[in-house]
Motif scaffolding. Structure first.
Motif, PDB file in Angstrom:
ATOM      1  N   ASP A   8      -7.937  10.423  -5.313  1.00 53.50           N
ATOM      2  CA  ASP A   8      -6.366  10.564  -4.899  1.00 53.50           C
ATOM      3  C   ASP A   8      -5.833   9.193  -5.702  1.00 53.50           C
ATOM      4  OD1 ASP A   8      -6.285  12.775  -3.128  1.00 53.50           O
ATOM      5  OD2 ASP A   8      -7.056  11.200  -1.769  1.00 53.50           O
ATOM      6  N   VAL A   9      -6.312   8.195  -5.709  1.00 57.80           N
ATOM      7  CA  VAL A   9      -5.821   7.034  -6.416  1.00 57.80           C
ATOM      8  C   VAL A   9      -6.702   6.118  -6.829  1.00 57.80           C
ATOM      9  CG1 VAL A   9      -4.273   4.859  -5.817  1.00 57.80           C
ATOM     10  CG2 VAL A   9      -3.821   6.961  -4.560  1.00 57.80           C
ATOM     11  N   VAL A  10      -6.443   5.598  -8.193  1.00 62.08           N
ATOM     12  CA  VAL A  10      -7.256   4.670  -8.665  1.00 62.08           C
ATOM     13  C   VAL A  10      -6.597   3.412  -8.853  1.00 62.08           C
ATOM     14  CG1 VAL A  10      -8.779   4.054 -10.770  1.00 62.08           C
ATOM     15  CG2 VAL A  10      -8.978   6.571  -9.955  1.00 62.08           C
ATOM     16  N   LEU A  11      -7.345   2.350  -8.542  1.00 61.57           N
ATOM     17  CA  LEU A  11      -6.969   0.942  -8.642  1.00 61.57           C
ATOM     18  C   LEU A  11      -7.679   0.287  -9.818  1.00 61.57           C
ATOM     19  CD1 LEU A  11      -6.747  -0.221  -4.885  1.00 61.57           C
ATOM     20  CD2 LEU A  11      -4.928   0.830  -6.121  1.00 61.57           C
ATOM     21  N   LEU A  12      -7.306   0.099 -10.917  1.00 65.52           N
ATOM     22  CA  LEU A  12      -7.879  -0.216 -12.216  1.00 65.52           C
ATOM     23  C   LEU A  12      -7.625  -1.767 -12.396  1.00 65.52           C
ATOM     24  CD1 LEU A  12      -9.820   0.119 -14.847  1.00 65.52           C
ATOM     25  CD2 LEU A  12      -7.629   1.018 -15.596  1.00 65.52           C
ATOM     26  N   TRP A  13      -8.283  -2.737 -11.935  1.00 68.73           N
ATOM     27  CA  TRP A  13      -8.149  -4.243 -12.068  1.00 68.73           C
ATOM     28  C   TRP A  13      -8.379  -4.388 -13.662  1.00 68.73           C
ATOM     29  CZ3 TRP A  13      -6.176  -6.610  -8.143  1.00 68.73           C
ATOM     30  CH2 TRP A  13      -6.039  -6.224  -6.880  1.00 68.73           C
ATOM     31  N   TRP A  14      -7.231  -4.839 -14.480  1.00 68.51           N
ATOM     32  CA  TRP A  14      -7.325  -5.003 -15.766  1.00 68.51           C
ATOM     33  C   TRP A  14      -7.177  -6.460 -16.293  1.00 68.51           C
ATOM     34  CZ3 TRP A  14     -10.478  -2.320 -18.667  1.00 68.51           C
ATOM     35  CH2 TRP A  14     -10.427  -2.335 -19.967  1.00 68.51           C
ATOM     36  N   ARG A  15      -7.833  -7.014 -16.954  1.00 69.90           N
ATOM     37  CA  ARG A  15      -7.499  -8.252 -17.570  1.00 69.90           C
ATOM     38  C   ARG A  15      -7.524  -8.435 -19.116  1.00 69.90           C
ATOM     39  NH1 ARG A  15     -10.904  -7.529 -14.022  1.00 69.90           N
ATOM     40  NH2 ARG A  15     -10.580  -8.208 -11.911  1.00 69.90           N
ATOM     41  N   GLU A  16      -6.922  -9.048 -19.785  1.00 70.68           N
ATOM     42  CA  GLU A  16      -6.736  -9.214 -21.317  1.00 70.68           C
ATOM     43  C   GLU A  16      -8.278  -9.048 -22.032  1.00 70.68           C
ATOM     44  OE1 GLU A  16      -4.453 -12.001 -24.527  1.00 70.68           O
ATOM     45  OE2 GLU A  16      -5.770 -12.969 -23.097  1.00 70.68           O
ATOM     46  N   ALA A  39       0.792  -1.293  -0.128  1.00 69.18           N
ATOM     47  CA  ALA A  39      -0.013  -0.129  -0.017  1.00 69.18           C
ATOM     48  C   ALA A  39       0.971   1.362  -0.133  1.00 69.18           C
ATOM     49  CB  ALA A  39      -0.884   0.080   0.999  1.00 69.18           C
ATOM     50  N   GLU A  40       1.992   1.425   0.706  1.00 66.60           N
ATOM     51  CA  GLU A  40       2.903   2.410   0.826  1.00 66.60           C
ATOM     52  C   GLU A  40       3.614   2.593  -0.462  1.00 66.60           C
ATOM     53  OE1 GLU A  40       5.036   1.934   4.363  1.00 66.60           O
ATOM     54  OE2 GLU A  40       3.610   2.051   5.843  1.00 66.60           O
ATOM     55  N   ARG A  41       4.062   1.542  -1.028  1.00 68.43           N
ATOM     56  CA  ARG A  41       4.647   1.614  -2.389  1.00 68.43           C
ATOM     57  C   ARG A  41       3.699   2.061  -3.638  1.00 68.43           C
ATOM     58  NH1 ARG A  41       6.651  -4.016  -2.214  1.00 68.43           N
ATOM     59  NH2 ARG A  41       6.129  -3.951  -4.490  1.00 68.43           N
ATOM     60  N   LEU A  42       2.589   1.756  -3.303  1.00 67.49           N
ATOM     61  CA  LEU A  42       1.586   2.111  -4.298  1.00 67.49           C
ATOM     62  C   LEU A  42       1.468   3.713  -3.994  1.00 67.49           C
ATOM     63  CD1 LEU A  42      -1.029  -0.572  -4.259  1.00 67.49           C
ATOM     64  CD2 LEU A  42       0.387   0.156  -6.130  1.00 67.49           C
ATOM     65  N   GLY A  43       2.003   4.347  -3.060  1.00 68.15           N
ATOM     66  CA  GLY A  43       1.983   5.700  -2.725  1.00 68.15           C
ATOM     67  C   GLY A  43       0.445   6.314  -2.233  1.00 68.15           C
ATOM     68  N   ILE A  44      -0.085   5.224  -1.563  1.00 72.13           N
ATOM     69  CA  ILE A  44      -1.251   5.349  -0.690  1.00 72.13           C
ATOM     70  C   ILE A  44      -1.038   5.596   0.775  1.00 72.13           C
ATOM     71  CG2 ILE A  44      -3.412   4.206   0.085  1.00 72.13           C
ATOM     72  CD1 ILE A  44      -3.243   2.674  -2.560  1.00 72.13           C
ATOM     73  N   LYS A  45      -1.555   6.929   1.114  1.00 74.11           N
ATOM     74  CA  LYS A  45      -1.321   7.493   2.474  1.00 74.11           C
ATOM     75  C   LYS A  45      -2.620   7.418   3.240  1.00 74.11           C
ATOM     76  CE  LYS A  45       2.427  10.398   1.187  1.00 74.11           C
ATOM     77  NZ  LYS A  45       2.787   9.638  -0.033  1.00 74.11           N
ATOM     78  N   PRO A  46      -2.576   7.323   4.600  1.00 74.72           N
ATOM     79  CA  PRO A  46      -3.940   7.283   5.630  1.00 74.72           C
ATOM     80  C   PRO A  46      -4.593   8.551   5.159  1.00 74.72           C
ATOM     81  CG  PRO A  46      -1.917   6.750   6.807  1.00 74.72           C
ATOM     82  CD  PRO A  46      -1.296   7.115   5.468  1.00 74.72           C
ATOM     83  N   ASP A  47      -6.085   8.302   4.874  1.00 73.36           N
ATOM     84  CA  ASP A  47      -7.108   9.225   4.570  1.00 73.36           C
ATOM     85  C   ASP A  47      -7.009   9.659   3.299  1.00 73.36           C
ATOM     86  OD1 ASP A  47      -7.662   9.423   7.333  1.00 73.36           O
ATOM     87  OD2 ASP A  47      -5.987  10.720   7.640  1.00 73.36           O
ATOM     88  N   MET A  48      -6.388   8.805   2.310  1.00 76.66           N
ATOM     89  CA  MET A  48      -6.673   9.240   0.753  1.00 76.66           C
ATOM     90  C   MET A  48      -7.768   8.595   0.519  1.00 76.66           C
ATOM     91  SD  MET A  48      -3.310   8.702  -1.299  1.00 76.66           S
ATOM     92  CE  MET A  48      -2.059   9.843  -1.532  1.00 76.66           C
ATOM     93  N   VAL A  49      -8.286   9.194  -0.420  1.00 78.04           N
ATOM     94  CA  VAL A  49      -9.684   8.737  -1.300  1.00 78.04           C
ATOM     95  C   VAL A  49      -9.156   7.818  -2.295  1.00 78.04           C
ATOM     96  CG1 VAL A  49     -11.618   9.119  -2.383  1.00 78.04           C
ATOM     97  CG2 VAL A  49     -10.777  10.786  -0.651  1.00 78.04           C
ATOM     98  N   VAL A  50      -9.338   6.451  -2.168  1.00 81.97           N
ATOM     99  CA  VAL A  50      -8.958   5.308  -3.091  1.00 81.97           C
ATOM    100  C   VAL A  50     -10.140   4.840  -3.780  1.00 81.97           C
ATOM    101  CG1 VAL A  50      -7.526   3.372  -3.717  1.00 81.97           C
ATOM    102  CG2 VAL A  50      -6.665   5.086  -1.825  1.00 81.97           C
ATOM    103  N   GLN A  51     -10.360   4.702  -5.133  1.00 76.30           N
ATOM    104  CA  GLN A  51     -11.337   4.212  -5.903  1.00 76.30           C
ATOM    105  C   GLN A  51     -10.997   2.779  -6.844  1.00 76.30           C
ATOM    106  OE1 GLN A  51     -12.485   6.187  -9.550  1.00 76.30           O
ATOM    107  NE2 GLN A  51     -14.636   5.783  -9.180  1.00 76.30           N
TER     108      GLN A  51
END
Length: 143
Positions: A59-67, A13-25
């Motif tokens: 703040d951060v988007v996690l885009l799960w993506w498959r072929e 999570a830290e390596r993803l640049g995610i910090k406490p209280d961030m808005v993550v989608q």
């Protein structure tokens, strides 16, 4: 007691640049996503991941993506619209040999089309890799 795997995921999570209280989608959730990673991120931010229908500034988007998920350019454009100007999109794809693996060249070709820059790749778990996309720094914005 914290299991070794839990510590590993919180550091991801830290390596993803995610910090406490961030808005993550999170976009593209399906049964195959890494639930340990999701739980670690939610614990790290102290809240839930927002779904695709969220109407907040992200703040951060996690885009799960498959072929077979469709057009990556369209998906990145959709992910970018609610993003903060300094926000990050992580395109999370199955690793080589996993079902739904996406060739890195497919991501590299999509990125300039949507006006973003690809900055790094990391492993985010046993089956998933992440590719970091950010807005390019323009000369006028640098100080």
């Amino acid at each position: 007691m914290v299991a070794a795997g839990d510590a590993e995921y919180s550091s991801v999570a830290e390596r993803l640049g995610i910090k406490p209280d961030m808005v993550v989608q999170e976009i593209g959730w399906d049964e195959d996503v890494d639930d340990d990673l999701r739980a670690a991120i939610e614990e790290h931010i102290g809240g839930d991941l927002l779904d695709e229908d969220a109407d907040e500034v992200i703040d951060v988007v996690l885009l799960w993506w498959r072929e077979d998920d469709g057009d990556l350019v369209d998906a990145i454009m959709d992910a970018r619209s609610p993003l903060d100007e300094n926000g990050i999109i992580w395109v999370l794809t199955p690793k080589t040999g996993q079902p739904g693996h996406v060739e890195p060249s497919e991501i590299a070709e999509a990125v300039p089309t949507v006006g973003l820059a690809q900055t790094s790749n990391i492993s985010v778990g046993p089956n998933w890799s992440g590719t970091k996309l950010v807005s390019p720094k323009s000369k006028s914005k640098q100080r």
